[in-house]
Design a protein around this motif. Structure first.
Motif, PDB file in Angstrom:
ATOM      1  N   THR A  76       0.843  -1.206   0.000  1.00 51.19           N
ATOM      2  CA  THR A  76       0.000   0.000   0.000  1.00 51.19           C
ATOM      3  C   THR A  76       0.874   1.251   0.000  1.00 51.19           C
ATOM      4  O   THR A  76       0.623   2.212  -0.737  1.00 51.19           O
ATOM      5  N   ALA A  77       1.908   1.230   0.835  1.00 54.44           N
ATOM      6  CA  ALA A  77       2.824   2.365   0.891  1.00 54.44           C
ATOM      7  C   ALA A  77       3.517   2.570  -0.448  1.00 54.44           C
ATOM      8  O   ALA A  77       3.661   3.716  -0.926  1.00 54.44           O
ATOM      9  N   LEU A  78       3.936   1.479  -1.086  1.00 52.24           N
ATOM     10  CA  LEU A  78       4.611   1.582  -2.372  1.00 52.24           C
ATOM     11  C   LEU A  78       3.680   2.158  -3.429  1.00 52.24           C
ATOM     12  O   LEU A  78       4.081   3.035  -4.214  1.00 52.24           O
ATOM     13  N   ALA A  79       2.439   1.700  -3.450  1.00 51.03           N
ATOM     14  CA  ALA A  79       1.480   2.199  -4.443  1.00 51.03           C
ATOM     15  C   ALA A  79       1.237   3.697  -4.250  1.00 51.03           C
ATOM     16  O   ALA A  79       1.183   4.462  -5.226  1.00 51.03           O
ATOM     17  N   LEU A  80       1.071   4.121  -3.005  1.00 49.75           N
ATOM     18  CA  LEU A  80       0.874   5.552  -2.733  1.00 49.75           C
ATOM     19  C   LEU A  80       2.093   6.364  -3.171  1.00 49.75           C
ATOM     20  O   LEU A  80       1.958   7.450  -3.745  1.00 49.75           O
ATOM     21  N   SER A  81       3.275   5.849  -2.915  1.00 48.01           N
ATOM     22  CA  SER A  81       4.501   6.562  -3.284  1.00 48.01           C
ATOM     23  C   SER A  81       4.632   6.694  -4.790  1.00 48.01           C
ATOM     24  O   SER A  81       4.990   7.757  -5.314  1.00 48.01           O
ATOM     25  N   LEU A  82       4.339   5.605  -5.511  1.00 54.33           N
ATOM     26  CA  LEU A  82       4.427   5.663  -6.970  1.00 54.33           C
ATOM     27  C   LEU A  82       3.401   6.627  -7.540  1.00 54.33           C
ATOM     28  O   LEU A  82       3.684   7.361  -8.495  1.00 54.33           O
ATOM     29  N   ARG A  83       2.200   6.636  -6.935  1.00 54.98           N
ATOM     30  CA  ARG A  83       1.149   7.535  -7.420  1.00 54.98           C
ATOM     31  C   ARG A  83       1.560   8.996  -7.220  1.00 54.98           C
ATOM     32  O   ARG A  83       1.293   9.850  -8.053  1.00 54.98           O
ATOM     33  N   ARG A  84       2.221   9.283  -6.096  1.00 53.09           N
ATOM     34  CA  ARG A  84       2.616  10.655  -5.787  1.00 53.09           C
ATOM     35  C   ARG A  84       4.001  11.004  -6.324  1.00 53.09           C
ATOM     36  O   ARG A  84       4.490  12.114  -6.124  1.00 53.09           O
ATOM     37  N   LYS A  85       4.641  10.033  -6.990  1.00 55.01           N
ATOM     38  CA  LYS A  85       6.012  10.213  -7.472  1.00 55.01           C
ATOM     39  C   LYS A  85       6.944  10.614  -6.325  1.00 55.01           C
ATOM     40  O   LYS A  85       7.805  11.486  -6.454  1.00 55.01           O
ATOM     41  N   ASP A  86       6.744   9.959  -5.199  1.00 54.71           N
ATOM     42  CA  ASP A  86       7.533  10.189  -3.996  1.00 54.71           C
ATOM     43  C   ASP A  86       8.674   9.176  -3.985  1.00 54.71           C
ATOM     44  O   ASP A  86       8.517   8.031  -3.551  1.00 54.71           O
ATOM     45  N   VAL A  87       9.846   9.587  -4.478  1.00 56.59           N
ATOM     46  CA  VAL A  87      10.976   8.669  -4.623  1.00 56.59           C
ATOM     47  C   VAL A  87      11.455   8.177  -3.264  1.00 56.59           C
ATOM     48  O   VAL A  87      11.794   7.004  -3.096  1.00 56.59           O
ATOM     49  N   TYR A  88      11.483   9.069  -2.283  1.00 54.36           N
ATOM     50  CA  TYR A  88      11.911   8.674  -0.934  1.00 54.36           C
ATOM     51  C   TYR A  88      10.985   7.577  -0.387  1.00 54.36           C
ATOM     52  O   TYR A  88      11.445   6.560   0.127  1.00 54.36           O
ATOM     53  N   GLY A  89       9.669   7.822  -0.508  1.00 52.77           N
ATOM     54  CA  GLY A  89       8.716   6.829  -0.029  1.00 52.77           C
ATOM     55  C   GLY A  89       8.834   5.521  -0.778  1.00 52.77           C
ATOM     56  O   GLY A  89       8.699   4.431  -0.191  1.00 52.77           O
ATOM     57  N   GLU A  90       9.099   5.602  -2.095  1.00 51.78           N
ATOM     58  CA  GLU A  90       9.263   4.382  -2.894  1.00 51.78           C
ATOM     59  C   GLU A  90      10.454   3.576  -2.404  1.00 51.78           C
ATOM     60  O   GLU A  90      10.366   2.351  -2.217  1.00 51.78           O
TER      61      GLU A  90
END
Length: 938
Positions: free
Chosen positions: A835-849
């Motif tokens: 879930t965290a990975l999907a949210l990060s990819l959606r937001r283009k959040d490289v740190y979160g990814e």
């Protein structure tokens, strides 16, 4: 970032003298496509210096650069970094390519690049040749030429800058070949050289030195007629192809061949029984320094200058700061060269920087020079131009060495220069004579440490120096390795037998005015510096004074513009002018610093000459510059880091464009921001103190500089407490808790986090409370109490979700997944992390990814899915590298080592662990390093 050391053992690792190669562990690395190879070649040309992004774009695409060329360059750099990982690992360093605000730097030492090694060996060979050590010169030059495997940068002929560098190296190769042949002729070689020289003259018909060497080789091989035929062919080629007559040297060899001169065989001609001794040459040189030390490369360059261009007038300008030893070097070199200039060796002090005297006019200097050549006074014209013409006419038939010492500027020197290649001029000046025509410029820096020690012990005596070797090092360091300061300190010690070297070192260390200790009689470092300062105009004097107020170890033009309240262009012009005056050093492109002693002099000058309100205002501007620039940079690194409110700046901050540029700026200016924080603390600007700690937090965390972060936040906490600012106190306690836990100081971490949570709840700061719960989860996770960690992670997640802070909610989800995995609930763990990975990819959040992938890697490892874990970890490592986050890279490398061990790949496991351990050790994170070390050795 660690440099690649001075590792010269074994073959070069970067090879450009032939097919372009980068090697590690005796194999060539796969570097990638044409553009990545071109990029690496460009970085190699500028190794150790910054290559601008604009220059890379121009080289890679020319006039057809795509709109996103700069972004693509960053991608190429990232790929190039990955391709160089085996070499970095072999050298035991982190990254070979570092980022700078203006571009990128390849960190390799000269010994690792074959071209640099070639140039260094050629210089050594020429020095041996100039000193008549012919066998040594032959061996060194042959070794240097053996490094060539083909055409330099041959595959990059379409890139103008690389084509130009290749041409320069090829020219140097040809000159080195000529020097090697000269050394071989001097050792008696002849017939073995004929074939080689025949081929060289066919390929390079414009090099009359080669023609002359071929004639000598043929003559020694008893082929006198062939030698004469070579002269005829050489004259035809030179006249028809280049419009040149044979040089005087080539004509002289022709005459010697006709006369059967035994000197061509290395023999002296027979002398008649009665020999008339020539009149002694005029020699006005001051006495040579008996304890001359160091300066071998510079001296070799001076001694070989006459050989580089035998048909042109040789003028060498030696410049450097006051006290660096310009006159000493010029006089020493002149004594070594005197035998080559039989008619006269002259010395003129032009008084360009002499206390109490006006600079000598060119007319007066010409009068002195002409009289030194025994020109009658009634023949010396009154007009300066006529005197200069007569001076050149007198030198046309003479061989003269002239030292023009202490020049004020090029205009003073220009009329005094010889016009004949038979003479040589050595010019010294405190100012760079950049507008002096046809000058070879030698700029002197302070002595290397070893040479500084030799100079000191040469004055005080070897026995006295050897008895206190450690204290000798202290003294030369306190003297800034400046020759004048070292001589004066040594002179004081020599005349005070009761003193020890250690006592002298302590006097220099603790003196309130250290420059006062560095004087003897009418000579002193402070007086020399003061004279240089007095000869500046008002704008340069003001800039020099204000730079004495700057708190950091170095500075760039934007910081100096803020300090002096000037436009950037004006500030940069003043800085460059002070560099030309040798009152500043430019140790890296766009960055300036003082010599240590000059810094103290500038500070003293500011105290004496700048009103206190003006000094304080200048200091506040530069503190504001670093505060606002660093704040913007920190926001670029993480825009979800809770923001703070700053007062309007009293200057123009530097406009950083993106996270990569921000990291480059922090790397270059980190110590300046820390120094600005310390200056703010000293001035009582408490708000700026804790705000500067805030601006450095993201950078410190990415670099893993946790100790530096603690120092900043402890100062920030004290400042917040003095202000009674509870929000700032809560933030400081939270960040201190974050960094204490990985250092193994768990109780201190909990104390700070408990206080932070109390303050955040008291003032109703929900975002601060969420942050404390998140950090507490990390702390309990560090202690392997995953139940408590999970509870805190959920509390953090719920608060972030309530606040709508999706980015930090994502990171909390990854942390929840990690905690579940350690508790054995792998299905739940993977669900939260995905879930965290999907949210990060959606937001283009490289740190979160990257954070999510790292957590998924741990889960896969726990489940025994090691290939999948490897895939997640490698992608996470790639992203942490793209984010330039050293601390998280170390964590992933450690986990990669564990995974490779599970896959029975012990070599890769050890390499990953070793890299992680070194990253941790470099930042004094010994708890983490010990944990990795146990894995590596277990």
């Amino acid at each position: 970032m660690e440099n690649a050391g001075e590792q010269d053992d074994g073959p070069p690792r970067v090879r450009v003298l032939g097919p372009f190669e980068v090697c590690a562990q005796e194999r060539a690395l796969v570097l990638g496509g044409t553009r990545i190879r071109t990029l690496l070649a460009l970085l190699t040309v500028n190794a150790g210096r910054v290559t601008g992004v604009g220059a890379l774009v121009e080289a890679l695409w020319g006039g057809d650069a795509p709109p996103d060329a700069r972004r693509t360059v960053r991608t190429y750099v990232s790929r190039a970094r990955r391709s160089l990982v085996p070499l970095a690992a072999a050298l035991g360093i982190g990254e070979l390519i570092t980022t700078h605000p203006a571009g990128y730097t390849l960190l390799v030492s000269p010994g690792l690049v074959d071209a640099a090694r070639f140039e260094r060996q050629v210089a050594a060979g020429r020095e041996a040749l100039a000193a008549s050590r012919y066998v040594e010169a032959r061996e060194i030059l042959s070794s240097a030429l053996a490094l060539w495997r083909g055409d330099a940068y041959g595959e990059f002929a379409g890139v103008a800058s690389l084509r130009s560098e290749a041409a320069r190296l090829e020219s140097l190769r040809l000159t080195a070949t000529e020097d090697r042949v000269e050394a071989e002729l001097a050792t008696g070689a002849s017939a073995t050289l004929v074939e080689e020289l025949t081929g060289l003259t066919e390929r390079e018909p414009g090099r009359d030195r080669l023609w002359g060497q071929l004639m000598i080789a043929l003559y020694r091989a008893n082929r006198q007629a062939d030698a004469l035929d070579v002269f005829s062919r050489a004259r035809t080629q030179l006249v028809e192809r280049f419009g040149l007559d044979p040089s005087a040297r080539l004509a002289e060899i022709h005459r010697q061949v006709l006369d059967g001169d035994p000197r061509l065989l290395g023999q002296r001609p027979a002398q008649s029984v009665v020999t008339r001794l020539p009149a002694p040459a005029r020699n006005d040189l001051p006495g040579d320094i008996p304890d001359f030390a160091g300066r071998e490369p510079e001296l070799a360059r001076l001694l070989s200058a006459r050989e580089k261009a035998p048909d042109v007038t040789v003028v060498t300008a030696i410049d450097g700061m006051a006290g660096v030893g310009k006159t000493t070097l010029a006089v020493h070199a002149a004594h070594r060269l005197a035998g080559h200039y039989r008619d006269a060796q002259l010395f003129v002090d032009l008084n360009g920087h002499t206390p109490g005297q006006e600079p000598t006019s060119p007319a007066a200097a010409l009068d002195a020079l002409l009289r030194a050549l025994d020109v009658p006074a009634d023949r010396i014209p009154a007009d300066q131009h006529a005197r200069a013409a007569l001076w050149r006419a007198e030198l046309a038939t003479r061989s003269v060495l002239v030292v023009l010492d202490n020049a004020a500027d090029a205009a003073q020197v220009r009329p005094l220069l010889p016009g004949s290649p038979r003479s040589l001029a050595l010019v010294t000046s405190r100012r760079r004579l950049v507008d002096l025509e046809a000058a070879d410029v030698v700029s002197l820096d302070v002595l290397p440490e070893a040479d500084a020690v030799v100079l000191f012990t040469g004055v005080v005596g070897q026995a006295r120096g050897d008895a206190e070797a450690a204290s000798v090092l202290d003294v030369v360091h306190h003297c800034g390795q400046l020759p004048l300061a070292i001589r004066l300190a040594a002179a004081r010690l020599r005349t005070r037998q009761a003193w020890t070297v250690r006592y002298l070192a302590r006097r220099l260390q603790h003196a309130r005015w250290p420059l006062a200790e560095l004087s003897a009689g009418d000579r002193g470092v402070a007086a020399a510096f003061a004279l240089s300062y007095e000869q500046l105009d008002d704008p340069r004097q003001r800039m020099f004074r204000l730079l004495g107020v700057h708190p950091g170890p170095d500075f760039d033009a934007p910081a100096a513009a803020a300090l002096a309240a000037l436009d950037l262009a004006d500030a940069e012009q003043l800085l460059e002018s002070l560099v030309d005056d040798h009152l500043l050093q430019q140790h890296a492109p766009g960055r300036y610093r003082f010599h240590d002693l000059l810094r103290r002099h500038a500070h003293t000058t500011a105290l004496d000459g700048e009103p206190e309100p003006d000094r304080r205002a200048a200091l506040r501007r530069v503190v504001d510059f670093h505060l606002h620039t660093a704040y913007h940079g920190s926001r670029l690194l993480d825009d979800q880091h809770p923001p703070i409110d700053l007062d309007p700046p009293g200057c123009e901050p530097w406009p950083l464009e993106d996270a990569e540029e921000a990291m480059g700026w922090f790397d270059a200016n980190h110590r300046c921001v820390v120094a600005a924080r310390a200056a703010a603390e000293e001035q009582g600007w408490d708000t700026a103190v804790w705000q500067l700690a805030w601006t450095l937090d993201n950078f410190h965390y990415r670099r893993g500089d946790l100790h530096a972060n603690i120092e900043c936040w402890r100062a920030g906490l004290a400042a917040a407490e003095r202000l009674g600012d509870q929000a700032a106190q809560a933030r400081a306690h939270r960040r201190l808790g974050l960094v204490y836990a990985p250092l193994g100081r768990f109780s201190e971490a909990l104390d700070h986090l408990g206080e932070s949570l109390r303050l955040a709840e008291e003032i109703g700061d929900l975002l601060g409370q969420a942050g404390v719960h998140y950090v507490l989860a990390l702390a309990w996770h560090e202690q392997e109490d995953h139940v408590r960690a999970l509870t805190r992670a959920f509390s953090s997640h719920d608060l972030y979700r309530t606040l709508g802070n999706t980015k930090w909610e994502t990171r909390a989800l990854s942390l929840i997944g990690t905690c579940y995995s350690h508790l054995g609930h792998h299905g739940e763990a993977r669900r939260y992390c995905r879930t965290a990975l999907a949210l990060s990819l959606r937001r283009k959040d490289v740190y979160g990814e990257a954070d999510s992938l790292e957590s998924l890697g741990r889960i896969a490892n726990d489940l025994g899915e090691h290939p999948r874990a490897l895939e997640h970890y490698e992608r996470a490592l790639e992203l942490w590298r793209a984010l330039d986050n050293t601390y998280r890279q170390a964590g992933v490398l450690s986990a990669l080592g564990d995974t490779h061990r599970q896959l029975a790949d012990s070599a890769r496991a050890r390499a990953a662990w070793r890299a992680a351990e070194e990253l941790y050790r470099a930042r004094e994170l010994h708890v983490a390093a010990d944990r990795v070390g146990r894995s590596r050795t277990g």
